[in-house]
Design a protein around this motif. Sequence first.
Motif: not given
Length: 313
Positions: A43-51, A62-71, A180-189
């Motif tokens: 998750a995390l490297p892929a998310g950072l790459l897409l970002l 969308w900070w909150g929405k991206a966090a919810v969807l990523g989780a 990218g937002w979702q993968l990064t948020a999910g990876g950080l979780l």
Amino acid sequence: MAANRATHIALTALAPISWGTTYAVTTEFLPPDRPLFTGLVRALPAGLLLLAISRTLPRGVWWGKAAVLGALNIGAFFPLLFLSAYRLPGGMAAVVGSVGPLFVAGLATVLLGERPTVRTLLTGIAAALGVSLVVLKAAGSLDTVGLLAALASTASMSTGTVLTKRWGRPEGVGPLALTGWQLTAGGLLIAPIALLVEGPPPALDGRAIGGYLYLALANTAVSYWLWFRGIGRLAATQVTFLGPLSPLTAAVVGWAALGQALTPVQLLGMAVAFGATVLGQLRPGTGPKAVSAAKGNRRSAPTTPEVPAGSRP
């Protein structure tokens, strides 16, 4: 337009097909017993790459929405899925996951106003039955924690799919950035959970590095981009009915690459599940009877003058 729709379906289907290779790659290339670390590396490297490629960050709500969807789609889904796979007898986690179309049909009714048809419900049941014939091994004692984790992972991904469809994307933001937002948020979780449960990262050889690169790039960055792209272009139930392609692909890869035999019952299950997947792509009101009715309505309807495009509301 039908050709464009078929293209969207085909591209979206590549995501679960790719996910179906995860088991073979994990067992043949990666260090054992590190499911959370594997989820994190996916998750995390892929998310950072897409970002880095999209160079777009969320704004406002969308900070909150991206966090919810990523989780929902990544951060909770990955650990729960791995937990269920480790604690349930062979294939049971995939069987529970195959009821995803029924979860989505129910959620889509509440959140999207997509009323499930009898065909959708019967197709969802057929998909779960077909997958169970393919992957379910001899019955064993069911672990309560594993079963709850499997149900929770299915509910998490289903809710994430429907909310992704409901919220759409901010104006000017493409599916690449949203992925990218979702993968990064999910990876950080996942990161702190992986560290607490599994400890420091394991030592990696060239084979493991190659496996992780495949999982992070093709299996996650590209596949989840195609998945979220499809959610934006197709009905939520259509997208989730592509999910059974994942266990079907896993069975084919196991047969072709790992020498695993396929029984007649498994072949029957593959045919049933694949047929349900294809039927699940038909929109409500399609089919010969609906087409004939539509033609009859057009013949009997009074003709009206064409309205110039600029005057339409």
